[in-house]
Design an enzyme around this catalytic site. Structure first.
Site, PDB file in Angstrom:
ATOM      1  N   CYS A   1      41.642  36.690  35.710  1.00  0.00           N
ATOM      2  CA  CYS A   1      40.369  36.894  36.418  1.00  0.00           C
ATOM      3  C   CYS A   1      39.321  35.865  35.950  1.00  0.00           C
ATOM      4  CB  CYS A   1      39.803  38.286  36.155  1.00  0.00           C
ATOM      5  SG  CYS A   1      41.007  39.614  36.104  1.00  0.00           S
ATOM      6  N   ASP A   2      39.261  35.611  34.653  1.00  0.00           N
ATOM      7  CA  ASP A   2      38.113  34.887  34.089  1.00  0.00           C
ATOM      8  C   ASP A   2      38.423  33.488  33.545  1.00  0.00           C
ATOM      9  OD1 ASP A   2      36.647  37.238  34.511  1.00  0.00           O
ATOM     10  OD2 ASP A   2      37.207  38.045  32.558  1.00  0.00           O
TER      11      ASP A   2
ATOM     12  N   CYS B   1      41.018  39.926  30.799  1.00  0.00           N
ATOM     13  CA  CYS B   1      41.788  39.483  31.969  1.00  0.00           C
ATOM     14  C   CYS B   1      41.658  37.976  32.137  1.00  0.00           C
ATOM     15  CB  CYS B   1      41.325  40.205  33.229  1.00  0.00           C
ATOM     16  SG  CYS B   1      42.289  39.702  34.682  1.00  0.00           S
TER      17      CYS B   1
END
Ligand code: FAD
Ligand code: NDP
Length: 315
Positions: free
Chosen positions: A142-143, A139
Site C-alpha cells: 500500500c505505502d 502494508c
C-alpha cells in the site's frame, strides 16, 4: 432479511465457501466488510503483489487480481455480496441474528471467514499521533511507493515470508532495506529466504530488535538493539515496515465462539465446525499453522459442504 447461509469475510475462504454454497442452491449472502480489521474487501491478498503458488496461474497473478476473480466467480453463481462489516451476531439461538453496518437480518447457518489482520509493534514513537503512517506502515504494497521512501534506507521487522517478501519488494524503492529479526534464523520458506539473502540491496540485522522510532514530522531513524551484545545504535531510516504476523479477526464474536489463547477459532478435528451447531469457521481465522490462500480456499470448500449437510439435517 432471513438467509439460509451467511458468509462473513472476503478472502479465498469466504469466496470458495460462497461458490460451493451458491452452486448447492443455498443462495448465500456474503458480507465482505468495509475496511474490516483495517483490510480492504478481498482480504490479505489485496496487500500483496505476485502470488506464485496458487494453482492455475503458472505465470503468477497479482494478489488484488486474484481476489477480483474470486469475487466474480462467487457472483456468477448467485452469491449476494454486501460491502458491509458484520459488527454483531447473536449465537444464542437459531436462526442467528446479526447486525451489519447498514442492515440486520438472520441466518440458519453461518460461515465465519474473517481472516486475520497485520500486527503493529508497540514501541515508543510508533503509535497513533506519533510516527504511525508517517514513515511507519504494516502494508508495504500500500505505502512502499511513497516518494519519501525513494532512495532512502528502509527497515522491515520480522523473519517470516511476509518480511522477506516485503523487503524484496521495497528494494525497488529504497537505497538499502534492512531486515531486523529477533533471532539468527529466518522462519520464511527456503525459496523466499534465498531471494532475500541473494539480493544485494537487502542487509540482515540478526538477533536484533527495534526499540524506538525517531523523527519529528516523519521517521528519521530507528533505534536497534543487538540482543547478543546488548549494544544499541541509531539506524537512519525513512521507512519502517512491520511484518510480524497477524491477529485473527474474532473480536466481533464477543466471546460466543470457542477460541484458543491467541484468539483463533477452535474447530473440531478434520472439520470446520465450531462449538455452536450451524456455525462453521474457515481460513486464517481458524488456522495459525498453514495460513496460505490455497489452504484457506480448501477450508472454505469444507465449510460450505458441511453447511449443506447441516441444513439438510436441520432444515
Ligand atoms: P483474509 O484474506 O484474511 O480475508 C478476510 C477478510 O474478511 C478481511 O480482510 C476483511 O476484509 C473481511 N472481514 C473481516 N472481519 C469482517 C467482518 N466482521 N465482517 C465482514 N468482513 C470482515 N498466501 C499464499 O498462498 N500465497 C502468497 O503469495 C501469499 N502472500 C501473502 C502476502 C502477504 C503480504 C500476506 C499478509 C499474506 C499472504 N499470503 C499468501 C497469505 C494469504 O493471503 C492468507 O492465507 C489468505 O488471504 C487467508 O484468507 P482468508 O480467506 O482466511 O481471509
Ligand atoms: P509469521 O507468523 O510467519 O512470521 C512473523 C515473524 O515476525 C516471525 O519471524 C516472528 O519472529 C516475528 N515477530 C513476531 N512478533 C514479533 C515481535 N513482537 N517483535 C519482533 N519480531 C516479531 O507471519 P507472516 O506474516 O510472515 O506469514 C503469515 C503466513 O502467510 C505464513 O503462513 C506465510 O507462509 C504466509 N505468507 C506466504 C507468502 C508466500 O508464500 N509468498 C508471503 C507472505 C506470507 P520469530 O520467527 O522469532 O517467531
Amino acid at each position: 432479511m432471513s438467509h439460509r447461509v451467511l458468509i462473513i469475510g472476503s478472502g479465498p475462504a469466504a469466496h470458495t465457501a460462497a461458490i460451493y454454497a451458491a452452486r448447492a442452491e443455498l443462495s448465500p449472502v456474503l458480507f465482505e466488510g468495509f475496511m474490516a480489521g483495517g483490510v480492504a474487501a478481498g482480504g490479505q491478498l489485496t496487500t500483496t503483489t505476485d502470488v506464485e503458488n496458487f494453482p492455475g496461474f503458472p505465470e503468477g497473478i497479482m494478489g488484488p487480481d486474484l481476489t477480483d476473480r474470486f469475487r466474480a466467480q462467487s457472483e456468477r453463481f448467485g452469491t449476494t455480496i454486501h460491502t458491509e462489516t458484520v459488527n454483531e451476531i447473536d449465537f444464542s439461538s437459531r436462526p442467528f441474528r446479526f447486525k451489519a453496518d447498514a442492515q440486520e437480518g438472520s441466518a440458519d447457518s453461518v460461515i465465519i471467514a474473517t481472516g486475520a489482520t497485520a500486527k503493529r509493534l508497540e514501541i515508543p514513537g510508533a503509535g497513533d499521533g506519533e510516527l504511525w503512517q508517517k514513515g511507519i506502515s504494516a502494508c508495504a504494497v500500500c505505502d512502499g511507493a511513497l516518494p519519501a521512501f525513494r532512495d532512502q534506507p528502509l527497515v522491515v521487522i520480522g523473519g517470516g515470508d511476509s518480511a522477506v517478501e516485503v523487503a524484496s519488494f521495497l528494494t525497488k524503492y529504497g537505497s538499502t532495506v534492512y531486515i531486523v529479526h529477533r533471532r539468527d534464523e529466518l522462519r520464511a520458506s527456503k525459496i523466499m529466504q534465498q531471494r532475500a539473502l541473494d539480493n544485494p540491496k537487502i542487509e540482515m540485522l540478526w538477533s536484533s530488535v527495534v526499540t524506538q522510532a525517531k523523527g519529528t514530522d516523519f521517521l528519521e531513524a530507528v533505534r536497534v538493539k543487538d540482543l547478543k551484545t546488548g549494544e544499541e545504535r541509531n539506524l537512519p531510516a525513512a521507512g519502517l515496515f512491520f511484518a510480524i504476523g497477524h491477529t485473527p479477526n474474532t473480536a466481533f464474536l464477543n466471546g460466543q465462539i470457542d477460541t484458543d489463547e491467541q484468539d483463533y477459532i477452535v474447530t473440531k478435528p478434520d472439520s470446520t465446525q465450531t462449538n455452536i451447531p450451524g456455525v462453521f469457521a474457515a481460513g486464517d481465522v481458524q488456522d495459525k499453522q498453514w495460513r496460505q490462500a490455497i489452504t484457506a480456499a480448501g477450508s472454505g470448500c469444507m465449510a460450505a459442504l458441511e453447511v449443506e449437510h447441516f441444513l439438510a439435517a436441520n432444515p
